[in-house]
Enzyme design. Structure first.
Site, PDB file in Angstrom:
ATOM      1  N   ASP A  64       0.851  -1.191   0.000  1.00 53.44           N
ATOM      2  CA  ASP A  64       0.000   0.000   0.000  1.00 53.44           C
ATOM      3  C   ASP A  64       0.888   1.243   0.000  1.00 53.44           C
ATOM      4  O   ASP A  64       1.711   1.431   0.904  1.00 53.44           O
ATOM      5  CB  ASP A  64      -0.900  -0.007   1.239  1.00 53.44           C
ATOM      6  CG  ASP A  64      -1.819   1.201   1.291  1.00 53.44           C
ATOM      7  OD1 ASP A  64      -2.636   1.336   0.378  1.00 53.44           O
ATOM      8  OD2 ASP A  64      -1.684   2.008   2.223  1.00 53.44           O
ATOM      9  N   THR A  97      -3.218   5.371  -3.998  1.00 51.21           N
ATOM     10  CA  THR A  97      -2.124   6.082  -3.329  1.00 51.21           C
ATOM     11  C   THR A  97      -0.792   5.871  -4.051  1.00 51.21           C
ATOM     12  O   THR A  97       0.039   6.775  -4.098  1.00 51.21           O
ATOM     13  CB  THR A  97      -1.995   5.619  -1.871  1.00 51.21           C
ATOM     14  OG1 THR A  97      -1.912   4.186  -1.828  1.00 51.21           O
ATOM     15  CG2 THR A  97      -3.202   6.050  -1.059  1.00 51.21           C
ATOM     16  N   THR A  98      -0.596   4.682  -4.614  1.00 50.54           N
ATOM     17  CA  THR A  98       0.634   4.430  -5.377  1.00 50.54           C
ATOM     18  C   THR A  98       0.560   5.138  -6.730  1.00 50.54           C
ATOM     19  O   THR A  98       1.526   5.775  -7.165  1.00 50.54           O
ATOM     20  CB  THR A  98       0.834   2.915  -5.589  1.00 50.54           C
ATOM     21  OG1 THR A  98       0.824   2.258  -4.319  1.00 50.54           O
ATOM     22  CG2 THR A  98       2.153   2.638  -6.289  1.00 50.54           C
ATOM     23  N   ASP A 396      -8.891   0.073   1.810  1.00 50.61           N
ATOM     24  CA  ASP A 396      -8.919   0.609   0.449  1.00 50.61           C
ATOM     25  C   ASP A 396     -10.217   0.230  -0.254  1.00 50.61           C
ATOM     26  O   ASP A 396     -10.860   1.062  -0.898  1.00 50.61           O
ATOM     27  CB  ASP A 396      -7.724   0.080  -0.357  1.00 50.61           C
ATOM     28  CG  ASP A 396      -6.416   0.720   0.077  1.00 50.61           C
ATOM     29  OD1 ASP A 396      -6.446   1.533   1.018  1.00 50.61           O
ATOM     30  OD2 ASP A 396      -5.366   0.408  -0.507  1.00 50.61           O
TER      31      ASP A 396
END
Length: 552
Positions: A64, A97-98, A396
């Site tokens: 994550d 987020t990545t 998520d």
């Protein structure tokens, strides 16, 4: 003829490091690219995990992006911008987020040549803003509105969105099982609020992943209990539940307490008064006809045995968040006094209460709550490290389902939307002239980092597959993206690889703003740590070695 020497003025504290100009912008870009190198291998269904060891020796295994950047001790001020946008994406959307960090870094990477060639950073910034606005407008044209769907179709749509969010997580092999848990959890919440904090997550090490439980109500671990607890009933049907913020325990006198008495009988009166107070409280609780007593404060051995003798279950020291969720689920209110208990308003109920042994822990579970706006997930796994990563993955997916429920516009995933935006921006750039054309083309190229990295992490030939995608999109196949199950490309709308459009919009906006912020900084002033007696932060101007003016 007299000459006046210009005095030397020292504005910043001695030892302050200052760097500026084009080289400083390039240096900041390189710092962001170092973050990209760390994160890019974690993207997608075949992304690898990263093992992080903290200063306290605790290990974290995750892919994550937000968690990785939070655990990394990033010190470079420009690189910290990526940490901030990752956290922002995690709080606002919960997923991507990545992707947002990779996009920001790739935009900077493609602008680096322009900076080195002497192009003004302001020109680049204007081009990036225009590119972002064009891309977002195109997303809104491409998104598919699922507002008109029936309840069954809506449930299926949410399952597919949850599955897409889980594709890159440790739980992808059990995706169908966990997707159902996630969607059921979000659907129990109030539609007007959708507060994910009302989904309680409890972790029990041991057992298989699919031993995880969904409770349509509240479950919490058995609290510390006194003698007499085992004699209490452990199962109720349609019980009346009393929630308190009252201590039901005989307290020892304070060390510094002083009571002066003249007769032994006076001491007995003091003891009797204390017993009278607690017995009065207990009798009033019993008179309320409740079956279960819960309290944030301790329930001592006297009260525990008293309730056991009368067939009442009690639990003290219940955590604040658990008791708050119980009130939302069963109704009633948390009382700070047992005087004048209103049986109709103050007591809650549920279909069934039971105490169960789950793994090595005992849980108190309230099922079938009439006012249920909350639920509990009990996660199982081989070790606590695995369960921690399951929790991060579920967070998520929960956030994605929540966003899909609020904003029922979706786009095709698997790099499909990025390839279509890239093609659109390239076509648009051919209609304009000047530097802006180059900036828009570089932005279009940056968008391809997502499908390219998905291919590389899966061990596929990114050049071949991206050329295939470019060909399909050039021919109007706007939903074609990567199909990593068949190592090829496919129509991801038909394959049900869906993502809420708000995820892509937020990621594009955040990545562009982060890139603009880095490009707009061309000077860094870094203060040394304060010397003893020095001015705080080195911000106070001071002179050093100022000679007297000559020719006076």
């Amino acid at each position: 003829m007299s000459y006046r020497q210009t005095p030397t003025i020292v504005v910043l504290k001695e030892g302050t490091d200052t760097s500026q100009g084009r080289g400083q912008i390039v240096s900041n870009i390189n710092a962001c690219l170092a973050i990209q190198d760390t994160l890019k291998s974690t993207l997608g269904p075949f992304g690898s995990d990263i093992l992080l060891v903290g200063s306290d020796g605790k290990t974290t295994i995750t892919n994550d992006g937000a968690t990785i950047l939070k655990k990394l001790d990033v010190v470079h001020p420009a690189a910290k911008i990526l940490v901030d946008i990752s956290r922002s994406q995690d709080c606002e959307i919960g997923d991507g987020t990545t992707s947002v960090c990779l996009l920001a870094s790739e935009i900077l990477k493609n602008c680096k040549n322009f900076i080195e060639e002497g192009m003004s950073s302001n020109s680049i910034i204007k081009g990036l803003r225009d590119s972002c606005n064009l891309a977002i407008k195109k997303i809104k044209d491409l998104e598919i509105n699922l507002e008109e769907k029936s309840q069954e179709d809506e449930y299926d749509m949410l399952i597919k969105c949850a599955l897409t969010a889980m594709n890159s997580k440790i739980i992808q092999q059990n995706g169908e099982f966990y997707a159902k848990l996630v969607v059921d959890s979000v659907l129990t919440l109030d539609r007007d609020d959708l507060d994910e904090n009302l989904i309680g997550i409890k972790k029990i090490a041991g057992g298989a992943m699919e031993d995880s439980l969904f409770i349509n109500g509240v479950g919490f671990k058995k609290t510390f209990s006194y003698a007499g607890f085992e004699q209490q009933p452990k199962t109720f049907t349609n019980p009346k539940i009393l929630s308190l913020n009252v201590e039901l325990e005989l307290k020892a006198e304070k060390d510094n307490a002083e009571v002066r008495i003249e007769k032994v009988n006076d001491y007995q009166k003091i003891v009797d008064a204390e017993w009278g107070i607690i017995m009065d409280k207990l009798n009033k609780i019993v008179d309320s006809k409740c079956n279960i007593v819960l309290s944030k404060l301790p329930i001592g051995d006297l009260a525990t045995q008293f309730f056991a003798d009368r067939g009442i279950f009690c639990a003290g020291r219940v955590a604040n968040d658990d008791l708050d969720r119980i009130i939302k689920a069963v109704g009633g209110s948390i009382l700070t006094s047992v005087n004048e208990i209103n049986i109709e308003k103050d007591l809650g109920t549920c279909d069934k209460f039971e105490e169960l042994q789950i793994g090595s822990e005992r849980f108190n579970i309230f099922n079938g709550c009439p006012k249920s706006k909350t639920c509990t997930l009990i996660l199982r796994g081989g070790s606590i490290k695995i369960i921690d990563e399951i929790e991060r993955s579920l967070h998520d997916a929960i956030m994605i389902v929540k966003r899909a429920l609020k904003n029922k516009q979706i786009v095709a995933g698997g790099g499909a939307i990025e390839m279509e935006l890239s093609k659109y921006l390239r076509d648009y750039s051919h209609q304009i002239k000047g530097k802006k054309q180059l900036i828009i083309q570089s932005f279009a190229k940056s968008l391809e980092i997502i499908p390219r990295q998905l291919c590389e992490n899966a061990g596929l030939d990114s050049i071949e597959l991206l050329n295939k995608l470019r060909n399909f999109h050039a021919n109007g196949e706007i939903f074609y993206g990567l199909d990593l199950d068949s190592d090829n490309v496919a129509n991801n709308l038909e394959k049900f690889v869906w993502e809420p459009s708000v995820v892509k919009i937020n990621a594009l906006e955040s990545a562009t703003e982060a890139a603009i912020l880095v490009l707009s900084v061309d000077e860094t002033i870094q203060n040394k740590e304060n010397d003893q007696g020095g001015a705080p932060g080195g911000a106070v101007p001071r002179g050093r070695g100022m000679p007297m003016p000559m020719g006076m």
